[in-house]
Design an enzyme around this catalytic site. Structure first.
Site, PDB file in Angstrom:
ATOM      1  N   PRO A 189      19.504  -9.090   6.120  1.00 39.87           N
ATOM      2  CA  PRO A 189      18.321  -8.670   6.862  1.00 39.87           C
ATOM      3  C   PRO A 189      17.716  -7.388   6.288  1.00 39.87           C
ATOM      4  O   PRO A 189      18.438  -6.463   5.927  1.00 39.87           O
ATOM      5  CB  PRO A 189      18.873  -8.402   8.261  1.00 39.87           C
ATOM      6  N   TYR A 212       8.882  -2.618   4.190  1.00 37.64           N
ATOM      7  CA  TYR A 212       7.834  -2.963   3.243  1.00 37.64           C
ATOM      8  C   TYR A 212       6.620  -2.051   3.395  1.00 37.64           C
ATOM      9  O   TYR A 212       5.487  -2.467   3.209  1.00 37.64           O
ATOM     10  CB  TYR A 212       7.446  -4.445   3.371  1.00 37.64           C
ATOM     11  N   CYS A 247     -10.983   3.243  -3.092  1.00 39.05           N
ATOM     12  CA  CYS A 247     -12.257   2.600  -3.438  1.00 39.05           C
ATOM     13  C   CYS A 247     -12.154   1.075  -3.456  1.00 39.05           C
ATOM     14  O   CYS A 247     -12.365   0.442  -4.495  1.00 39.05           O
ATOM     15  CB  CYS A 247     -12.700   3.092  -4.802  1.00 39.05           C
ATOM     16  N   GLU A 248     -11.781   0.500  -2.355  1.00 37.69           N
ATOM     17  CA  GLU A 248     -11.687  -0.962  -2.232  1.00 37.69           C
ATOM     18  C   GLU A 248     -12.107  -1.320  -0.819  1.00 37.69           C
ATOM     19  O   GLU A 248     -11.671  -0.670   0.134  1.00 37.69           O
ATOM     20  CB  GLU A 248     -10.220  -1.437  -2.362  1.00 37.69           C
ATOM     21  N   ARG A 276      13.789  -6.478   7.139  1.00 38.05           N
ATOM     22  CA  ARG A 276      12.802  -6.130   8.162  1.00 38.05           C
ATOM     23  C   ARG A 276      13.442  -5.908   9.536  1.00 38.05           C
ATOM     24  O   ARG A 276      13.103  -4.971  10.252  1.00 38.05           O
ATOM     25  CB  ARG A 276      11.794  -7.288   8.247  1.00 38.05           C
TER      26      ARG A 276
END
Ligand code: LLP
Length: 405
Positions: A261, A357, A328-329, A263
């Protein structure tokens, strides 16, 4: 726990990752407890959060580590995980990684193809060692999760089909340099439905029975990771439901049960702290611009993942806003249509469930330094990773600057 969020943000600055180590303790203990009465080992999936202090915290409680690069193996060893509790998986291991893993003498190398097995055999022969191996079986089961984190179907790159696995075990059994002692599957991540896990477990258990019948003695049965967590209000799998299903499907097999495990252990232990820079309105669209961004927490941009966002200590009528970073996206957002009160410069936002994550997928895109990381334990806070500086980022380039070709 009574956490003074603002004081922490003040002390360590933002953007910042904070992890509640007591929560991790509780999660580990609950799962270990659910395995009681059976031989088991919990191999924490280091990729979820590879901060050395996080790994060390789990190692102290007895956890092993599931690693997917030699770097992760080294982290686990540095953090104090016993070498015989470390397993090394991944579809593409380099020779130097295989060599190092054999030299470290870790518990298992988890193989994902026949070609890889031959490579491991070759390296083991060079070293005059016998490699303890496990084979990752792809049970061809739909895990019913996001396609990017689904791994147990033949269309995914992971593992080998049952027939191939069997052929590999027979080959390994005959090899002087391979010792096939484990079996493994992992069908995906953020699983909230037990059925696909149970079904896969049954398929793999049948394979183990047929292997035992031809004198291939599998000792480690690894059910992978993937236990889902609550990000919003999803219903997920409890540790006891999970282990009961595994016990039922592996009944009668004399094996040590392994699980991986990631997460489950850390997602809800973590939060990402970010401060509001500005509010802006483009036509009818409200934006809250923050000092954190997709480079810090990419899950919303990459998977459209939901993370609950809360404004600390701010009142007022809530209206929907996109919470966006300075990168900048257009894909740089941590939340869309989040109900938030009117916000001012320096107001603190907390992005929840960011312990897994989060930091491990962070990058330096736009030359943004990686955040600091802080542990909370027994009512105390401590730094577990310093905030990156500009100098840290250019260190490997400076020596080459202005050099002629
Ligand atoms: N074992 C193997 C072989 C894995 O590939 C993974 C995750 C795990 C264990 C741990 O899975 P967990 O218990 O954490 O679900 N970046 C994605 C998740 C990718 C998972 C990759 N493999 C995300 O942010 O949702």
């Amino acid at each position: 726990m009574n956490i003074d969020y603002k004081a922490l943000a003040q002390k360590y600055g933002t953007p910042l990752y904070i992890y509640d180590f007591d929560y991790i303790t509780n999660r580990y203990m609950a799962l270990k407890e659910a395995f009681s009465g059976h031989k088991s080992l919990i191999n924490y999936a280091v990729k979820a959060n590879s901060n050395l202090s996080v790994i060390a915290h789990l190692a102290k409680m007895g956890a092993g580590a599931d690693c997917v690069s030699i770097g992760e193996v080294r982290r686990a060893l540095d953090a104090g995980v016993d070498r015989y509790k470390i397993i090394f998986s991944g579809v593409g291991k380099r020779d130097d990684e295989i060599r190092a893993a054999l030299e470290y003498d870790i518990l298992l190398l988890n193989l994902e193809s026949e070609a890889e097995m031959k490579r491991v055999e070759m390296v083991a022969r060079e070293l005059g060692k016998e490699a303890r191996i496990s084979i990752r079986v792809n049970p061809n089961i739909d895990p019913q999760t996001h396609p990017y984190i689904s791994t147990g179907l033949h269309e995914n790159k992971f593992g080998v089909e049952i027939d191939m696995a069997k052929r590999m075990y027979i080959y390994a059994k005959k090899s002087q340099y391979l010792n096939p002692v484990g079996i493994h599957f992992h069908i995906g991540s953020q699983l909230t439905n037990l059925d696909p896990i149970k079904e896969s477990c049954g398929i793999v258990a049948d394979l183990v029975r047929s292997l035992k019948a031809i004198d291939i003695d599998i000792k480690f049965f690894d059910v992978g990771g993937g236990i889902g967590v609550v990000y919003d209000n999803e219903k997920t799998i409890s540790p006891t439901e999970y282990t009961q299903a595994v016990f039922e499907m592996t009944k009668g097999l004399d094996v040590t049960l392994l699980c991986e495990p990631g997460r489950y252990m850390v997602a809800n232990a973590g939060a990402f702290f970010t401060k509001v820079l500005y509010e802006k309105q483009n036509g009818s669209k409200r934006f809250v611009v923050i000092d954190g961004a997709m480079n810090d927490l990419i899950r919303p941009s990459l998977y459209n993942a939901y993370h609950r966002i809360e404004a600390v200590g701010v009142t007022g009528e809530k209206t929907p806003a996109d919470v966006v970073g300075p990168v900048c996206e257009s894909g740089d957002f941590l939340g869309k249509n989040v109900l938030l009160p009117p916000l001012r410069h320096d107001d603190l936002l907390i992005v929840h469930s960011a312990g897994a994550y989060g930091f491990t997928m962070a990058s330096n895109y736009n030359t943004r330094p990686k955040s600091a990381e802080v542990a909370l334990e027994g009512g105390k806070d401590r730094l577990i990773r310093a905030r990156e500086t500009y100098e840290d980022q250019v260190r490997l380039e400076l020596a080459y600057l202005h050099q002629d070709a």
